[in-house]
Write an enzyme that holds these catalytic residues in place. Structure first.
Site, PDB file in Angstrom:
ATOM      1  CG  HIS A   6      16.958   7.817   6.815  1.00  0.00           C
ATOM      2  ND1 HIS A   6      16.675   6.534   7.214  1.00  0.00           N
ATOM      3  CD2 HIS A   6      15.940   8.175   5.984  1.00  0.00           C
ATOM      4  CE1 HIS A   6      15.545   6.130   6.647  1.00  0.00           C
ATOM      5  NE2 HIS A   6      15.069   7.112   5.901  1.00  0.00           N
ATOM      6  CG  HIS A  58      20.063   4.016  -0.301  1.00  0.00           C
ATOM      7  ND1 HIS A  58      20.500   2.977   0.480  1.00  0.00           N
ATOM      8  CD2 HIS A  58      18.833   4.347   0.141  1.00  0.00           C
ATOM      9  CE1 HIS A  58      19.575   2.678   1.373  1.00  0.00           C
ATOM     10  NE2 HIS A  58      18.554   3.480   1.197  1.00  0.00           N
ATOM     11  CB  CYS A 115      13.357  10.098   2.803  1.00  0.00           C
ATOM     12  SG  CYS A 115      13.427   8.351   3.252  1.00  0.00           S
ATOM     13  NE  ARG A 122      11.697   5.408   8.808  1.00  0.00           N
ATOM     14  CZ  ARG A 122      11.671   4.744   7.654  1.00  0.00           C
ATOM     15  NH1 ARG A 122      12.568   3.808   7.401  1.00  0.00           N
ATOM     16  NH2 ARG A 122      10.747   5.022   6.746  1.00  0.00           N
ATOM     17  CB  ILE A 164       4.390  10.187   2.069  1.00  0.00           C
ATOM     18  CG1 ILE A 164       5.704   9.548   2.556  1.00  0.00           C
ATOM     19  CG2 ILE A 164       4.644  11.170   0.925  1.00  0.00           C
ATOM     20  CD1 ILE A 164       6.728  10.495   3.167  1.00  0.00           C
ATOM     21  CD  GLN A 219      11.847   8.916   9.260  1.00  0.00           C
ATOM     22  OE1 GLN A 219      12.853   9.544   9.586  1.00  0.00           O
ATOM     23  NE2 GLN A 219      10.961   8.479  10.153  1.00  0.00           N
TER      24      GLN A 219
HETATM   25  P1  NAD Z   1       2.056   4.406   4.627  1.00  0.00           P
HETATM   26  O1  NAD Z   1       1.891   2.949   4.754  1.00  0.00           O
HETATM   27  O2  NAD Z   1       2.326   5.238   5.840  1.00  0.00           O
HETATM   28  O3  NAD Z   1       0.755   5.035   3.934  1.00  0.00           O
HETATM   29  C1  NAD Z   1       0.148   4.504   2.798  1.00  0.00           C
HETATM   30  C2  NAD Z   1      -1.362   4.760   2.889  1.00  0.00           C
HETATM   31  O4  NAD Z   1      -2.000   4.312   1.699  1.00  0.00           O
HETATM   32  C3  NAD Z   1      -2.018   4.002   4.039  1.00  0.00           C
HETATM   33  O5  NAD Z   1      -2.897   4.885   4.687  1.00  0.00           O
HETATM   34  C4  NAD Z   1      -2.775   2.873   3.331  1.00  0.00           C
HETATM   35  O6  NAD Z   1      -3.916   2.470   4.029  1.00  0.00           O
HETATM   36  C5  NAD Z   1      -3.165   3.564   2.052  1.00  0.00           C
HETATM   37  N1  NAD Z   1      -3.510   2.669   0.936  1.00  0.00           N
HETATM   38  C6  NAD Z   1      -3.104   1.398   0.719  1.00  0.00           C
HETATM   39  N2  NAD Z   1      -3.623   0.958  -0.454  1.00  0.00           N
HETATM   40  C7  NAD Z   1      -4.359   1.956  -0.961  1.00  0.00           C
HETATM   41  C8  NAD Z   1      -5.131   2.117  -2.131  1.00  0.00           C
HETATM   42  N3  NAD Z   1      -5.261   1.135  -3.018  1.00  0.00           N
HETATM   43  N4  NAD Z   1      -5.742   3.304  -2.344  1.00  0.00           N
HETATM   44  C9  NAD Z   1      -5.618   4.306  -1.455  1.00  0.00           C
HETATM   45  N5  NAD Z   1      -4.911   4.213  -0.328  1.00  0.00           N
HETATM   46  C10 NAD Z   1      -4.276   3.054  -0.082  1.00  0.00           C
HETATM   47  O7  NAD Z   1       3.182   4.636   3.524  1.00  0.00           O
HETATM   48  P2  NAD Z   1       4.169   5.874   3.411  1.00  0.00           P
HETATM   49  O8  NAD Z   1       5.291   5.684   4.356  1.00  0.00           O
HETATM   50  O9  NAD Z   1       3.393   7.143   3.431  1.00  0.00           O
HETATM   51  O10 NAD Z   1       4.780   5.608   1.968  1.00  0.00           O
HETATM   52  C11 NAD Z   1       4.099   5.978   0.782  1.00  0.00           C
HETATM   53  C12 NAD Z   1       5.102   6.039  -0.339  1.00  0.00           C
HETATM   54  O11 NAD Z   1       6.073   7.062  -0.020  1.00  0.00           O
HETATM   55  C13 NAD Z   1       5.913   4.763  -0.582  1.00  0.00           C
HETATM   56  O12 NAD Z   1       6.230   4.683  -1.949  1.00  0.00           O
HETATM   57  C14 NAD Z   1       7.183   5.003   0.217  1.00  0.00           C
HETATM   58  O13 NAD Z   1       8.285   4.251  -0.262  1.00  0.00           O
HETATM   59  C15 NAD Z   1       7.386   6.499  -0.029  1.00  0.00           C
HETATM   60  N6  NAD Z   1       8.205   7.192   0.982  1.00  0.00           N
HETATM   61  C16 NAD Z   1       8.044   6.916   2.302  1.00  0.00           C
HETATM   62  C17 NAD Z   1       8.835   7.573   3.228  1.00  0.00           C
HETATM   63  C18 NAD Z   1       8.738   7.300   4.705  1.00  0.00           C
HETATM   64  O14 NAD Z   1       9.702   7.519   5.417  1.00  0.00           O
HETATM   65  N7  NAD Z   1       7.623   6.823   5.225  1.00  0.00           N
HETATM   66  C19 NAD Z   1       9.745   8.542   2.806  1.00  0.00           C
HETATM   67  C20 NAD Z   1       9.837   8.840   1.457  1.00  0.00           C
HETATM   68  C21 NAD Z   1       9.061   8.145   0.546  1.00  0.00           C
END
Ligand code: NAD
Length: 339
Positions: A218, A192, A140, A168, A12, A299
């Site tokens: 999804h 959800h 998402c 997914r 994200i 997503q």
């Molecule tokens: P991700 O694991 O792909 O990315 C998270 C990033 O943050 C990683 O690069 C990690 O190294 C970094 N990180 C960890 N701790 C940290 C810190 N203390 N300071 C700075 N960086 C740090 O996660 P994501 O999938 O991008 O998800 C992020 C958020 O978005 C979550 O809340 C998730 O639920 C939400 N989200 C994800 C999706 C999806 O499909 N991936 C969709 C919608 C919402």
């Protein structure tokens, strides 16, 4: 110009960074990243500025020979607000850092609703964010369902909605986890429905979900009972006019998520992303007061326009329509039939 810092550079965070760079009224100050991996090296080659969460990680970055500009605390000094896109639960811990700096912040759907003053979907409650300090862009699945149900409910009040989600299991780069050769149900009503009620308080909805071994999209199977009914033409017309919902047809051979993935590449979309709900035109049917349809949600991408609108919403820099128009044109978002 709104000076934005992004904390977390995964699925994200990377997309939020790219989208912020396309906005005429925003400037990206820097990004906080934990690990100096390939995405940092690509980012540095594009001139992005990286910061590390704390000084304990200095040796890791120095050993990798990767340049960074300081720690989170230093980045925050230069920002008007921060978008936190760290893994589930981390944003809640980071909140006190933002509070101590007097900054506004936007969190993601992995955090609990209590992290923010408002759970946010631009088309539903942009105007309610006025004066708020912390927003949470919902997940998402919730974003995709909130856009759809809100649009229908406004025109044709909903008595009840039943949604089956086929999810997914992990994102494409997550080779360390995921499910293989099985279907994993969430037993009982899935989380959800509860999350949807953080944005759509008045809609009576239940959700059921399974996870399957795929990494793209999804799919939602949605059945909606309307209080007063609507014709098939009414429903199609409404969805054709709804922002961030695009209609696709299996007649164009867009008959699976594999085809959708290929379609995004044919469109030469950045990172093969779809920001829109993709509703299959030929899945829509009306049966008495019930409307049934299927939609696909990318997503990795669907929450990105919401994050951009959330930045303007908590900055009080634009009204809802102005913000969504700017976001949609800068990201080339469709709000109609594809063909
Ligand atoms: P991700 O694991 O792909 O990315 C998270 C990033 O943050 C990683 O690069 C990690 O190294 C970094 N990180 C960890 N701790 C940290 C810190 N203390 N300071 C700075 N960086 C740090 O996660 P994501 O999938 O991008 O998800 C992020 C958020 O978005 C979550 O809340 C998730 O639920 C939400 N989200 C994800 C999706 C999806 O499909 N991936 C969709 C919608 C919402």
């Amino acid at each position: 110009m709104i000076r934005v810092g992004v904390v977390g550079y995964g699925t994200i965070g990377k997309r939020i960074v790219s989208a912020v760079l396309k906005q005429p009224d925003m400037v990206l100050v820097g990004i906080v990243k934990k690990t100096p991996d390939y995405s940092v090296k690509v980012g540095l080659s594009k001139g992005l500025r990286f910061f590390i969460p704390n000084e304990d990680l200095t040796h890791l970055w120095d050993e990798a020979g990767t340049k960074f500009y300081g720690t989170t605390a230093q980045l925050l000094e230069e920002c008007d607000l921060v978008v936190d896109a760290t893994p589930k639960g981390t944003g809640m811990n980071n909140k006190m850092i933002y509070e101590s700096k007097g900054l506004k912040a936007i969190f993601q759907g992995g955090e609990p609703p209590e992290v923010a003053d408002l759970s946010f979907v631009a088309q539903v409650n942009y105007e309610d964010s006025s004066g708020k300090r912390f927003l949470r862009v919902v997940s998402c699945n919730t974003t995709g369902l909130a856009r759809l149900l809100h649009a229908i409910n406004q025109e044709y009040p909903i008595d009840k909605a039943i949604v089956f989600l086929v999810r997914r299991s992990v994102d494409p780069n997550q080779d360390e986890k995921g499910v293989i050769d099985c279907v994993v149900p969430s037993f009982g009503i899935s989380h959800h429905a509860k999350d949807l009620k953080t944005v759509l308080r008045d809609i009576n909805v239940v959700t059921f979900a399974v996870k399957i071994p795929v990494t793209h999209f999804h799919v939602h199977m949605v059945s909606i009972k309307l209080r007063n009914g609507a014709s098939l033409r009414d429903v199609i017309d409404l969805l054709e006019e709804t922002r961030r919902i695009a209609l696709i047809s299996s007649k164009d051979k867009l008959s699976s998520t594999a085809k959708l993935f290929d379609f995004s590449r044919e469109l030469e979309r950045s990172r093969a992303d779809f920001y829109e709900n993709l509703v299959w035109l030929d899945s829509i049917c009306v049966e008495g007061e019930w409307v049934h349809l299927m939609q696909a949600v990318h997503q990795e991408a669907i929450v990105i326009p919401e994050n951009i609108d959330a930045i303007r919403a908590i900055s009080n820099s634009a009204d809802a329509t102005t913000s969504m128009n700017l976001t949609d044109s800068s990201l080339s978002i469709r709000s109609s039939r594809f063909f």
